[in-house]
Scaffold this active site. Structure first.
Site, PDB file in Angstrom:
ATOM      1  N   CYS A 179     -10.553   2.753   7.034  1.00  0.00           N
ATOM      2  CA  CYS A 179     -10.682   3.415   5.729  1.00  0.00           C
ATOM      3  C   CYS A 179     -12.025   4.116   5.571  1.00  0.00           C
ATOM      4  O   CYS A 179     -12.100   5.197   4.990  1.00  0.00           O
ATOM      5  CB  CYS A 179     -10.487   2.396   4.610  1.00  0.00           C
ATOM      6  SG  CYS A 179     -11.504   0.924   4.787  1.00  0.00           S
ATOM      7  N   CYS A 180     -13.107   3.480   6.083  1.00  0.00           N
ATOM      8  CA  CYS A 180     -14.448   4.010   5.794  1.00  0.00           C
ATOM      9  C   CYS A 180     -14.746   5.360   6.462  1.00  0.00           C
ATOM     10  O   CYS A 180     -15.231   6.270   5.782  1.00  0.00           O
ATOM     11  CB  CYS A 180     -15.516   2.984   6.145  1.00  0.00           C
ATOM     12  SG  CYS A 180     -15.364   1.432   5.227  1.00  0.00           S
ATOM     13  N   CYS A 216     -16.616   2.165   1.673  1.00  0.00           N
ATOM     14  CA  CYS A 216     -15.652   2.731   0.713  1.00  0.00           C
ATOM     15  C   CYS A 216     -15.983   2.316  -0.719  1.00  0.00           C
ATOM     16  O   CYS A 216     -15.767   3.091  -1.657  1.00  0.00           O
ATOM     17  CB  CYS A 216     -14.231   2.257   1.015  1.00  0.00           C
ATOM     18  SG  CYS A 216     -13.509   3.033   2.457  1.00  0.00           S
ATOM     19  N   GLU A 257     -18.854  -2.790   1.305  1.00  0.00           N
ATOM     20  CA  GLU A 257     -18.073  -1.831   2.098  1.00  0.00           C
ATOM     21  C   GLU A 257     -18.471  -0.389   1.773  1.00  0.00           C
ATOM     22  O   GLU A 257     -18.720  -0.050   0.614  1.00  0.00           O
ATOM     23  CB  GLU A 257     -16.581  -2.055   1.807  1.00  0.00           C
ATOM     24  CG  GLU A 257     -15.699  -1.143   2.638  1.00  0.00           C
ATOM     25  CD  GLU A 257     -14.210  -1.384   2.417  1.00  0.00           C
ATOM     26  OE1 GLU A 257     -13.844  -2.462   1.912  1.00  0.00           O
ATOM     27  OE2 GLU A 257     -13.433  -0.476   2.757  1.00  0.00           O
ATOM     28  N   GLU A 285     -13.060  -8.951   0.664  1.00  0.00           N
ATOM     29  CA  GLU A 285     -13.847  -7.720   0.452  1.00  0.00           C
ATOM     30  C   GLU A 285     -14.138  -7.567  -1.039  1.00  0.00           C
ATOM     31  O   GLU A 285     -13.951  -6.505  -1.638  1.00  0.00           O
ATOM     32  CB  GLU A 285     -13.069  -6.499   0.962  1.00  0.00           C
ATOM     33  CG  GLU A 285     -12.586  -6.660   2.397  1.00  0.00           C
ATOM     34  CD  GLU A 285     -11.923  -5.411   2.964  1.00  0.00           C
ATOM     35  OE1 GLU A 285     -11.065  -4.838   2.279  1.00  0.00           O
ATOM     36  OE2 GLU A 285     -12.266  -5.016   4.080  1.00  0.00           O
ATOM     37  N   GLY A 331      -0.570  -2.206  -5.811  1.00  0.00           N
ATOM     38  CA  GLY A 331      -1.437  -3.353  -5.522  1.00  0.00           C
ATOM     39  C   GLY A 331      -2.848  -2.890  -5.195  1.00  0.00           C
ATOM     40  O   GLY A 331      -3.821  -3.574  -5.480  1.00  0.00           O
ATOM     41  N   HIS A 332      -2.959  -1.737  -4.566  1.00  0.00           N
ATOM     42  CA  HIS A 332      -4.265  -1.139  -4.262  1.00  0.00           C
ATOM     43  C   HIS A 332      -4.340   0.163  -5.046  1.00  0.00           C
ATOM     44  O   HIS A 332      -3.642   1.118  -4.756  1.00  0.00           O
ATOM     45  CB  HIS A 332      -4.406  -0.865  -2.767  1.00  0.00           C
ATOM     46  CG  HIS A 332      -5.816  -0.536  -2.341  1.00  0.00           C
ATOM     47  ND1 HIS A 332      -6.618   0.343  -3.026  1.00  0.00           N
ATOM     48  CD2 HIS A 332      -6.547  -0.973  -1.291  1.00  0.00           C
ATOM     49  CE1 HIS A 332      -7.799   0.437  -2.410  1.00  0.00           C
ATOM     50  NE2 HIS A 332      -7.774  -0.363  -1.358  1.00  0.00           N
ATOM     51  N   HIS A 362       0.813  -1.229   0.000  1.00  0.00           N
ATOM     52  CA  HIS A 362       0.000   0.000   0.000  1.00  0.00           C
ATOM     53  C   HIS A 362       0.843   1.274   0.000  1.00  0.00           C
ATOM     54  O   HIS A 362       0.332   2.343   0.260  1.00  0.00           O
ATOM     55  CB  HIS A 362      -0.962   0.059   1.205  1.00  0.00           C
ATOM     56  CG  HIS A 362      -2.055  -0.956   1.170  1.00  0.00           C
ATOM     57  ND1 HIS A 362      -1.833  -2.310   1.147  1.00  0.00           N
ATOM     58  CD2 HIS A 362      -3.404  -0.821   1.174  1.00  0.00           C
ATOM     59  CE1 HIS A 362      -2.981  -2.956   1.139  1.00  0.00           C
ATOM     60  NE2 HIS A 362      -3.951  -2.093   1.144  1.00  0.00           N
ATOM     61  N   HIS A 414     -11.207  -7.363  -5.113  1.00  0.00           N
ATOM     62  CA  HIS A 414     -11.463  -6.380  -4.058  1.00  0.00           C
ATOM     63  C   HIS A 414     -12.225  -5.186  -4.643  1.00  0.00           C
ATOM     64  O   HIS A 414     -11.753  -4.524  -5.573  1.00  0.00           O
ATOM     65  CB  HIS A 414     -10.112  -5.954  -3.495  1.00  0.00           C
ATOM     66  CG  HIS A 414     -10.188  -5.088  -2.287  1.00  0.00           C
ATOM     67  ND1 HIS A 414     -10.167  -3.716  -2.359  1.00  0.00           N
ATOM     68  CD2 HIS A 414     -10.285  -5.391  -0.978  1.00  0.00           C
ATOM     69  CE1 HIS A 414     -10.234  -3.208  -1.134  1.00  0.00           C
ATOM     70  NE2 HIS A 414     -10.305  -4.208  -0.276  1.00  0.00           N
TER      71      HIS A 414
HETATM   72 ZN   LIG Z   1     -13.515   1.214   3.845  1.00  0.00          ZN
END
Ligand SMILES: [Zn+2]
Length: 671
Positions: free
Chosen positions: A424-425, A351, A349, A333, A211-212, A162, A281
């Site tokens: 994260c959210c 996000c 999620e 996820e 990767g993300h 990340h 994801h």
């Molecule tokens: Zn999130």
């Protein structure tokens, strides 16, 4: 006729040769959103939420970042504090997201205390940056012992580290801070970091990718604010790196990072231009699709356009929850298979909902069709806003469509929680909510778009005119909307008013969901009291006329209670019905309907009524009815002795009255 066709083909071919470009040659989105800074909202639904975000969520989230060591990590990396890295390797990104939200908030509400807080925080972040621009506290604090998952050396474990994801959020935050305050302090940190990436990655340099995904969106924003196309090129490079085998990064199956071995998890199974199905994801995917839309719009490359359209069709016809949620699996996820939309274990999620809004908004700006806005609105009023409480300090991470009162879906809880280890959210909501006014209007040369129905006042610069728009309604509870148009000078131009799919008997732009019965109630549109014909263009009612000061558009969207059925291919929802009214999806909770709420059966012919309840979750319209208490058992449906009262509330408003059972999809009896 044939020769004319040949001639046309010849000329198109000629133009292509002359320009050596694809036919679509646009270097920006053809449609521009009216920025949130030009729109002030004063409605009963969103205003209270954006205010709570400013007054509660943003300070609350900064406080949580202080308490959980997220800010100390920057102090430690800067050498201003002793100690080890605390938390998870991507925790820097949470701080960046909240700075982004705080910057948007500052732009609308000057607040010297908050501005000073940001100045001090940015100074710490700048001090944590290494000399060559690298910024990743999970490594910088102790390069010999980086945080778990960070990789032994820089950029050696990009699938899971990340470190590129984090900086994507930093670029977004830095651009927001620069635009809000005019200060370059954070922007310079971001540019220094992005220049290091430009120096490191590229066609004749290191071949790898985040990767993300998120870096791509951030790089595009840096390009937009600096005008330097090396950032746009790097965003495109990172997208094009997907689907190529990158060596040396496999985790033992026993490792908690083993999921990064799955190429589908990180959308690395195929080149992006060949991807057809939404997999892996969901947040990564949604950010990637948003990045692809950016690159499509800003480079004019048509291949990206076809790829994102294919993936969008797949999501909307096979992988979208009624609430607009995406990503059905807890495991990874991730998106499930086609039509894999379980309710109790739905992940959805928060996000991913935000990513879905970002992606669909970009597609609207690219193509100008309401189908993208229909999805956007569905997410906004249902599976996104469910993620934060009205108080602004409690959050859902997953947003399931059913609860049995036992499965602790929300990271160990049955209802909203104040914070998460992986947070994260909350940060994402903190940055998303202030941007909502920016989704209401858009324009393209001499065409003005009204996309969402939120009481507001907007100042819109047209090609040769400035038009102020005053919108008034009690949406989403009532569908009569008054729009006053005030052009600086009278002029002929087109106003495009969105007519939602739900008002035209189509809940989503696919056959995934449908209403049991067609509503005969018609949408009505008037200008200065006179009915006008719905002159439909890409889902909008187009009103082309010479507009003058004080002209009034009256739109009436009937909001009967609708019963929704799901495509039979979704096993989970066979024989079930859901309720909607306007843009709102409903659910039944145990607190109103008793402990057998998940086994309720709603006869199709029973009359349901709607009623405004001002004291429930800030004021909502509920749906209620009285019918025989039917119960669903293994043997089938049986009628109970006494008539029972049935109550459904908006889905987003569930979980406020204690822990309990809930269901969106209920069994029904055909009549
Ligand atoms: Zn999130």
């Amino acid at each position: 006729m044939k020769s004319l066709l040949k001639l046309t083909i010849f000329f198109v071919f000629l133009i292509q040769i002359i320009t050596a470009q694809p036919i679509i040659k646009q270097k920006d989105y053809p449609i521009k959103p009216i920025p949130f800074t030009e729109v002030s909202i004063n409605d009963a639904f969103w205003s209270i939420r954006t205010e709570t975000n400013r007054k509660v969520t943003i300070p609350f989230a900064f406080k949580k970042c202080e308490e959980t060591g997220r800010i100390n990590n920057f102090l430690k990396a800067a050498g201003k504090m002793e100690g080890k890295f605390e938390g998870i390797r991507y925790n820097d990104s949470d701080v960046f997201k909240i700075i982004e939200g705080a910057s948007y908030s500052l732009r609308l509400h000057p607040d010297p205390k908050l501005e000073k807080y940001l100045d001090d925080l940015i100074a710490i972040i700048a001090a944590a940056q290494e000399d060559d621009g690298y910024l990743y506290t999970a490594r910088t604090i102790d390069p010999e012992n980086p945080a778990p998952g960070a990789g032994e050396t820089r950029w050696s474990k990009l699938r899971g580290s990340h470190e590129l994801y984090n900086v994507g959020h930093m670029y977004e935050a830095a651009v927001a801070h620069y635009l809000a305050t005019g200060k370059r302090t954070f922007l310079d940190v971001a540019i220094k970091n992005a220049d290091l990436l430009v120096k490191t990655f590229g066609p004749d340099k290191k071949h790898d990718m985040p990767g993300h995904q998120e870096t791509e969106i951030g790089l595009v924003k840096l390009y937009q604010v600096t005008g330097n196309d090396k950032y746009l090129k790097l965003a495109r490079f990172f997208l094009n790196e997907r689907g190529k085998a990158h060596d040396g990064e496999f985790y033992p199956e026993s490792s908690r990072f083993a999921l990064y071995n799955r190429t589908k998890h990180i959308q690395d199974h195929k080149p992006v231009l060949e991807q057809e199905e939404a997999v892996g994801h969901a947040v990564r995917a949604a950010y990637m699709y948003a990045g692809m839309a950016d690159v499509a719009a800003l480079t004019g490359n048509v291949n990206y356009v076809s790829a994102i359209n294919r993936i969008w069709e797949n999501v909307v016809s096979k992988k979208l929850y009624l609430t607009g949620g995406i990503g059905s699996r807890h495991d990874g996820e991730a998106f499930g298979d086609n039509y894999e939309l379980p309710n109790l274990t739905a992940y959805n999620e928060t996000c991913a909902a935000i990513g879905n809004v970002m992606w669909n908004h970009r597609l609207f700006l690219l193509f100008g069709e309401t189908k993208y806005l229909d999805v956007l609105e569905r997410v906004l009023y249902n599976g996104l806003i469910s993620g934060v409480s009205l108080s602004g300090d409690l959050f859902f991470y997953p947003n399931p469509l059913e609860s049995d009162g036992e499965f602790k879906f929300n990271q160990g809880a049955l209802t909203r929680k104040p914070w998460f280890d992986c947070a994260c959210c909350p940060g994402n909501l903190a940055r998303f909510l202030p941007s909502i006014p920016g989704y209401i209007y858009a324009n393209k040369s001499n065409t003005l778009y009204i996309n969402l129905f939120v009481s507001s006042y907007a100042k819109i610069k047209m090609a040769n005119n400035t038009v102020t728009i005053k919108q008034e309604s009690n949406y989403p509870w009532e569908g009569d909307i008054n729009i006053t148009v005030n052009p600086e000078r009278s002029e002929k131009f087109a106003i495009y008013v969105r007519i939602p799919g739900w008002a035209q008997n189509q809940p989503v732009p696919s056959n995934l969901y449908r209403y049991i019965k067609k509503s005969e109630e018609k949408v009505s549109l008037k200008v200065n009291g006179d009915s006008v014909k719905l002159n439909m263009d890409k889902g909008f009612a187009r009103i082309l006329r010479k507009w003058k000061k004080g002209d009034m558009i009256e739109l009436d969207l009937p909001m009967p209670i609708r019963r929704v059925l799901c495509n039979e291919k979704v096993e989970e929802n066979r024989g079930k019905v859901a309720l909607e009214r306007g843009p709102i999806v409903y659910c039944a909770e145990e607190v109103d309907n008793g402990k057998n709420v998940r086994k309720l059966v709603i006869p199709d012919n029973v009359v349901l009524r709607s009623e405004y309840q001002k004291d429930l979750v800030g004021g909502v319209v509920i749906i209620h009815g009285i019918f025989p208490g039917l119960n669903l058992s293994k043997e089938g449906k049986s009628e109970a002795k006494n008539k029972k009262k049935f109550v459904a509330i908006p889905y987003y408003a569930w979980g406020y009255r204690g822990e309990g059972k809930m269901a969106v999809w209920l069994a029904h009896i055909k009549h």
